[in-house]
Design an enzyme around this catalytic site. Structure first.
Site, PDB file in Angstrom:
ATOM      1  N   GLY A  18       0.849  -1.192   0.000  1.00  0.00           N
ATOM      2  CA  GLY A  18       0.000   0.000   0.000  1.00  0.00           C
ATOM      3  C   GLY A  18       0.883   1.239   0.000  1.00  0.00           C
ATOM      4  O   GLY A  18       1.880   1.318   0.730  1.00  0.00           O
ATOM      5  N   ALA A  19       0.476   2.224  -0.806  1.00  0.00           N
ATOM      6  CA  ALA A  19       1.328   3.385  -1.050  1.00  0.00           C
ATOM      7  C   ALA A  19       1.688   4.150   0.228  1.00  0.00           C
ATOM      8  O   ALA A  19       2.822   4.593   0.408  1.00  0.00           O
ATOM      9  CB  ALA A  19       0.622   4.320  -2.028  1.00  0.00           C
ATOM     10  N   ARG A  46       9.990   1.386  -5.614  1.00  0.00           N
ATOM     11  CA  ARG A  46       8.688   1.158  -6.258  1.00  0.00           C
ATOM     12  C   ARG A  46       8.459   2.358  -7.175  1.00  0.00           C
ATOM     13  O   ARG A  46       8.230   3.471  -6.683  1.00  0.00           O
ATOM     14  CB  ARG A  46       7.557   1.064  -5.214  1.00  0.00           C
ATOM     15  CG  ARG A  46       7.684   0.016  -4.130  1.00  0.00           C
ATOM     16  CD  ARG A  46       7.304  -1.384  -4.568  1.00  0.00           C
ATOM     17  NE  ARG A  46       6.106  -1.555  -5.334  1.00  0.00           N
ATOM     18  CZ  ARG A  46       4.889  -1.872  -4.838  1.00  0.00           C
ATOM     19  NH1 ARG A  46       4.746  -2.041  -3.552  1.00  0.00           N
ATOM     20  NH2 ARG A  46       3.864  -2.038  -5.631  1.00  0.00           N
ATOM     21  N   CYS A  98      -8.403  -4.740  -4.561  1.00  0.00           N
ATOM     22  CA  CYS A  98      -7.090  -4.726  -3.911  1.00  0.00           C
ATOM     23  C   CYS A  98      -7.198  -4.423  -2.417  1.00  0.00           C
ATOM     24  O   CYS A  98      -8.256  -4.658  -1.800  1.00  0.00           O
ATOM     25  CB  CYS A  98      -6.149  -3.746  -4.617  1.00  0.00           C
ATOM     26  SG  CYS A  98      -4.398  -4.021  -4.235  1.00  0.00           S
ATOM     27  N   ASP A 167      -2.263   5.084  -5.925  1.00  0.00           N
ATOM     28  CA  ASP A 167      -0.803   5.122  -5.803  1.00  0.00           C
ATOM     29  C   ASP A 167      -0.251   6.455  -6.278  1.00  0.00           C
ATOM     30  O   ASP A 167       0.765   6.917  -5.767  1.00  0.00           O
ATOM     31  CB  ASP A 167      -0.191   3.952  -6.584  1.00  0.00           C
ATOM     32  CG  ASP A 167      -0.430   2.664  -5.834  1.00  0.00           C
ATOM     33  OD1 ASP A 167       0.347   2.344  -4.934  1.00  0.00           O
ATOM     34  OD2 ASP A 167      -1.465   2.011  -6.097  1.00  0.00           O
ATOM     35  N   LYS A 178      -4.118  -0.013  -8.540  1.00  0.00           N
ATOM     36  CA  LYS A 178      -3.946  -1.434  -8.901  1.00  0.00           C
ATOM     37  C   LYS A 178      -4.539  -1.761 -10.261  1.00  0.00           C
ATOM     38  O   LYS A 178      -5.639  -1.301 -10.591  1.00  0.00           O
ATOM     39  CB  LYS A 178      -4.614  -2.272  -7.801  1.00  0.00           C
ATOM     40  CG  LYS A 178      -4.558  -3.760  -7.984  1.00  0.00           C
ATOM     41  CD  LYS A 178      -3.168  -4.319  -8.119  1.00  0.00           C
ATOM     42  CE  LYS A 178      -2.225  -3.986  -6.996  1.00  0.00           C
ATOM     43  NZ  LYS A 178      -0.851  -4.419  -7.233  1.00  0.00           N
ATOM     44  N   LYS A 203       0.077  11.851  -2.586  1.00  0.00           N
ATOM     45  CA  LYS A 203       0.284  10.930  -3.716  1.00  0.00           C
ATOM     46  C   LYS A 203       0.255  11.668  -5.055  1.00  0.00           C
ATOM     47  O   LYS A 203       0.450  11.076  -6.104  1.00  0.00           O
ATOM     48  CB  LYS A 203      -0.747   9.810  -3.684  1.00  0.00           C
ATOM     49  CG  LYS A 203      -0.519   8.888  -2.497  1.00  0.00           C
ATOM     50  CD  LYS A 203      -1.526   7.780  -2.468  1.00  0.00           C
ATOM     51  CE  LYS A 203      -1.452   7.064  -1.139  1.00  0.00           C
ATOM     52  NZ  LYS A 203      -2.603   6.170  -0.968  1.00  0.00           N
TER      53      LYS A 203
HETATM   54  C1  RUB Z   1      -1.821  -1.529  -3.601  1.00  0.00           C
HETATM   55  C2  RUB Z   1      -2.813  -0.583  -4.217  1.00  0.00           C
HETATM   56  C3  RUB Z   1      -3.516   0.326  -3.258  1.00  0.00           C
HETATM   57  C4  RUB Z   1      -2.751   1.643  -3.171  1.00  0.00           C
HETATM   58  C5  RUB Z   1      -3.277   2.530  -2.042  1.00  0.00           C
HETATM   59  O1  RUB Z   1      -0.982  -2.133  -4.552  1.00  0.00           O
HETATM   60  O2  RUB Z   1      -2.988  -0.487  -5.398  1.00  0.00           O
HETATM   61  O3  RUB Z   1      -4.811   0.594  -3.690  1.00  0.00           O
HETATM   62  O4  RUB Z   1      -1.384   1.393  -2.942  1.00  0.00           O
HETATM   63  O5  RUB Z   1      -2.987   1.975  -0.790  1.00  0.00           O
HETATM   64  P1  RUB Z   1       0.341  -2.923  -4.037  1.00  0.00           P
HETATM   65  P2  RUB Z   1      -3.072   2.876   0.552  1.00  0.00           P
HETATM   66  O6  RUB Z   1      -0.143  -3.946  -3.060  1.00  0.00           O
HETATM   67  O7  RUB Z   1       0.926  -3.500  -5.275  1.00  0.00           O
HETATM   68  O8  RUB Z   1       1.261  -1.905  -3.397  1.00  0.00           O
HETATM   69  O9  RUB Z   1      -4.447   3.447   0.595  1.00  0.00           O
HETATM   70  O10 RUB Z   1      -2.807   1.870   1.648  1.00  0.00           O
HETATM   71  O11 RUB Z   1      -2.008   3.912   0.464  1.00  0.00           O
END
Ligand code: RUB
Length: 274
Positions: A18-19, A46, A98, A167, A178, A203
């Site tokens: 997660g980002a 990443r 995701c 992301d 995703k 982001k």
């Molecule tokens: C995770 C993904 C999430 C975003 C946002 O992909 O696409 O929707 O990262 O996450 P991966 P958050 O598992 O490949 O990193 O809301 O936790 O920042």
């Protein structure tokens, strides 16, 4: 292996997922080691993660002082949960793809507010982050139905709202999330279902103003097929760009705004992000 290297490895292998979690981990790594090499390594882990790059940019001049400020920003951005929760009403079926901590926060807040809803989620191949989503949300007493990814059209036909994570957001208001996200947003539009993107505003990628095209990470083919036959190329892209026209609003700690207004608001709130 020292702690810095361990964090880098966990970011790269998606153990830290997660980002926002990735950006927080990078800040902590920089508080352990801060030199040019450390910065270079962190931002290369990443490629589709401007939140990580923005956080490193913010912190690198003085990690001891600015690191805690960045971590505080990530805590404060939880304000978005309340804005998002307002979109969830009794008897709704919420669809998500995701695992996004921002979307999880919104759904938990809606449940806390006493809203009775259910969740449809995808498996999210190849790494199955949908299982994390299903576990987390069923554990708070919300009924969860998991669909195989290719069943998403049928799932969305019956859903009332689609929440996706994020992301990256480009200067044109494209959201990158995703792989599958734009396909699902197109299906949501066909059924007149609102699509919301839930995100920390860091982001936003300021470099996209200068024509930089946000790269899409292509991950190891082994995640899809460990020993694939010769002559079979595996296209394992992690993310997809979502047309801003398909997004009803981007919900962040700044409020909920259509994509173009979101960018103006980010620039106002964080001038250093350009
Ligand atoms: C995770 C993904 C999430 C975003 C946002 O992909 O696409 O929707 O990262 O996450 P991966 P958050 O598992 O490949 O990193 O809301 O936790 O920042």
């Amino acid at each position: 292996m020292d702690k810095f290297e361990q964090i880098c490895r966990d970011i790269k292998s998606v153990k830290i997922q997660g980002a926002e979690a990735v950006a927080e981990a990078a800040v902590k790594a920089l508080m352990i080691r801060n030199d040019n090499k450390a910065v270079e390594k962190l931002v290369s882990l990443r490629v589709t993660e401007p939140c990580l790059r923005n956080a490193v940019e913010f912190v690198k001049k003085d990690p001891a002082t600015l690191g805690p400020q960045a971590l505080q920003h990530f805590k404060d951005s939880d304000r978005l949960f309340e804005y998002g929760a307002k979109k969830v009403e009794d008897d709704m079926i919420v669809f998500t793809h995701c695992h996004s901590s921002a979307v999880m926060g919104v759904l938990k807040k809606a449940k806390e507010n006493g809203v009775k809803f259910q969740l449809y989620c995808t498996e999210t191949r190849p790494l199955f982050q949908g299982r994390k989503t299903a576990k987390e949300i069923s554990s708070i007493g919300v009924p969860v139905t998991m669909w195989v990814d290719s069943g998403a059209r049928m799932a969305l036909r019956d859903s009332d709202v689609f929440f996706m994570g994020c992301d990256a957001v480009t200067s044109e208001g494209k959201v990158i999330n995703k792989i599958g996200s734009e396909m699902f947003a197109e299906i949501a539009e066909k059924y007149d279902t609102d699509t919301y993107c839930c995100t920390d505003s860091w982001k936003y990628d300021p470099l996209t103003v200068f024509g930089k095209r946000e790269p899409i990470e292509r991950r190891d083919s082994k995640e899809v097929w460990d020993k694939s036959p010769k002559g079979v190329d595996i296209m394992n892209l992690a993310f997809e760009r979502v047309d801003p026209k398909l997004i009803t609003a981007i919900i962040s700690e700044l409020g909920d705004f259509p994509p173009s207004v979101f960018i103006q608001e980010v620039r106002k709130a964080y001038p250093w992000l350009g």
